[in-house]
Design an enzyme around this catalytic site. Structure first.
Site, PDB file in Angstrom:
ATOM      1  N   HIS A 145       0.870  -1.187   0.000  1.00 30.55           N
ATOM      2  CA  HIS A 145       0.000   0.000   0.000  1.00 30.55           C
ATOM      3  C   HIS A 145       0.900   1.228   0.000  1.00 30.55           C
ATOM      4  CE1 HIS A 145      -3.547   2.378   1.632  1.00 30.55           C
ATOM      5  NE2 HIS A 145      -2.593   3.058   2.239  1.00 30.55           N
ATOM      6  N   HIS A 174       1.874   5.476  -0.488  1.00 31.96           N
ATOM      7  CA  HIS A 174       1.477   6.887  -0.441  1.00 31.96           C
ATOM      8  C   HIS A 174       2.486   7.688  -1.256  1.00 31.96           C
ATOM      9  CE1 HIS A 174      -2.086   7.249   2.148  1.00 31.96           C
ATOM     10  NE2 HIS A 174      -1.666   6.109   2.666  1.00 31.96           N
ATOM     11  N   TYR A 192       3.468   9.822   9.863  1.00 28.92           N
ATOM     12  CA  TYR A 192       2.191   9.185   9.497  1.00 28.92           C
ATOM     13  C   TYR A 192       1.279  10.161   8.758  1.00 28.92           C
ATOM     14  CZ  TYR A 192      -2.029   6.425  10.627  1.00 28.92           C
ATOM     15  OH  TYR A 192      -3.176   5.688  10.586  1.00 28.92           O
TER      16      TYR A 192
HETATM   17  C1  LIG Z   1      -5.922   4.377  10.102  1.00 26.59           C
HETATM   18  C2  LIG Z   1      -5.309   3.316   9.290  1.00 26.59           C
HETATM   19  C3  LIG Z   1      -4.273   3.752   8.293  1.00 26.59           C
HETATM   20  O1  LIG Z   1      -4.442   5.031   7.837  1.00 26.59           O
HETATM   21  C4  LIG Z   1      -4.046   2.712   7.254  1.00 26.59           C
HETATM   22  C5  LIG Z   1      -3.374   3.267   6.071  1.00 26.59           C
HETATM   23  O2  LIG Z   1      -3.982   3.428   5.021  1.00 26.59           O
HETATM   24  C6  LIG Z   1      -1.975   3.652   6.137  1.00 26.59           C
HETATM   25  O3  LIG Z   1      -1.336   3.485   7.177  1.00 26.59           O
HETATM   26  O4  LIG Z   1      -1.482   4.160   5.121  1.00 26.59           O
HETATM   27 MN   LIG Z   2      -2.983   4.712   3.617  1.00 27.00          MN
END
Ligand SMILES: CC[C@H](O)CC(=O)C(=O)O
Ligand SMILES: [Mn+2]
Length: 333
Positions: free
Chosen positions: A193, A195, A284
């Protein structure tokens, strides 16, 4: 290279980018079109997962189960997934979502805390759900640590474990070596996943696929926390260019991104100073909306808050630090 299963998380991770204001009508249109385009898994929930609508995480405009019901009533072929973060959600919401008919639960924990997910994986399997583990902030740990944590999830019954670049902080080599290590050590599927804080969401996803990722994520128009995720429509275009017979309808996805998602955005998903500093410092991404609010409220710089959170190595669940840092920076001014 294997063609991975694509989960579209516009209606979950993307919810951060619209401050959790999705309407039932928007859910219906987006699910209908993603389903028509052949997307196999569609994730729907508050950005912070089931029961995420709180003062800490930001309230949803509509009750989460009303939105989930809309998705479940609309979908014809795709599986519906929800996110679950132990401590934000409880077994009550997990059971309710399963009873309503979701197919997949994705259980997310900080990447050194897999042991807190045992009861939820076991419950998910008892409820007949496909259970996917999310090791968040995976850039903070070397592959050997992630392997140990992923093996715990595997032992609890996970069907897949994801390497999650929650801060958009990884380079392609980081993504590749982490996915490779999990692929070598686990007998279950491995996901990635991404970003986009460093502009690498697509590149990192391809690197993860090179290492054998079985599942990958995208969001329409890249809608997601921080600088957003790998844009689904771009990912599909790239996969097609790579020669994969994706079975996915690119033109439906492009129209959906352009005509439906783009007009919903309160601000464009770009790599700006705040989310670039967040990716660079490894902070985060889900903090960013709260950071911006706190910066405005206390008259301080959002990137200064991000820098301090990076120094403190804040993890998901420590949202209260954002206010603490903002107040301290304002006092120092
Ligand atoms: C709140 C869970 C989290 O945002 C999961 C996610 O998509 C990430 O850590 O990127
Ligand atoms: Mn995410």
């Amino acid at each position: 290279m294997k063609f991975p299963r694509l989960t579209d998380t516009t209606l979950r991770d993307g919810s951060h980018a619209v401050s959790h204001r999705f309407t039932p009508e928007q859910i219906r249109i987006v699910v209908h079109k993603l389903d028509e385009a052949g997307i196999p898994v569609i994730e729907v929930s508050h950005g912070a997962g089931l029961h995420g609508s709180t003062i800490q995480q930001g309230f949803s405009a509509y009750p989460e189960f009303e939105l989930l019901a809309e998705a479940l009533n609309t979908v014809k072929q795709a599986k519906i997934a929800s996110l679950f973060v132990p401590g934000i959600g409880t077994s009550i919401e997990l059971k309710q979502a399963a009873e309503m008919g979701i197919d997949v639960i994705r259980i997310a924990v900080h990447c050194t805390e897999a042991d807190i997910s045992q009861q939820h994986f076991e419950l998910a399997k008892q409820l007949g759900l496909e259970a996917v583990g999310f090791l968040m902030m995976a850039h903070t740990q070397p592959p050997s640590v992630l392997v140990k944590q992923a093996k715990l999830m595997e032992s609890y019954g996970a069907d897949c474990v994801y390497v999650v670049d929650s801060a958009g902080s990884m380079l392609p080599s980081d993504a590749e070596e982490r996915v490779q290590a999990l692929k070598d050590a686990l007998s279950i599927e491995v996901g990635f996943h991404a970003h986009n804080n460093l502009g690498l969401a697509i590149g990192n996803t391809i690197a993860a696929m090179k290492a054998g990722a079985d599942q990958i994520d995208g969001t329409l128009r890249g809608l997601g926390a921080g600088a957003g995720n790998a844009p689904t429509e771009v990912l599909v275009a790239v996969l097609k260019k790579m020669g994969f017979d994706t079975g996915l309808n690119l033109s439906i996805l492009m129209d959906l991104a352009e005509d439906v998602i783009a007009p919903m955005l309160p601000y464009p998903i770009v790599i700006d100073r705040d989310n670039l500093s967040s990716g660079y410092a490894g902070v985060y991404n889900s903090f960013l909306l709260h950071v911006r609010h706190a910066a405005e409220k206390f008259g301080v710089n959002a990137s200064d808050i991000v820098e301090e959170l990076g120094k403190r190595q804040a993890i998901a669940g420590q949202e209260d630090w954002i206010l603490d840092v903002a107040v301290k920076l304002a006092e120092r001014k």
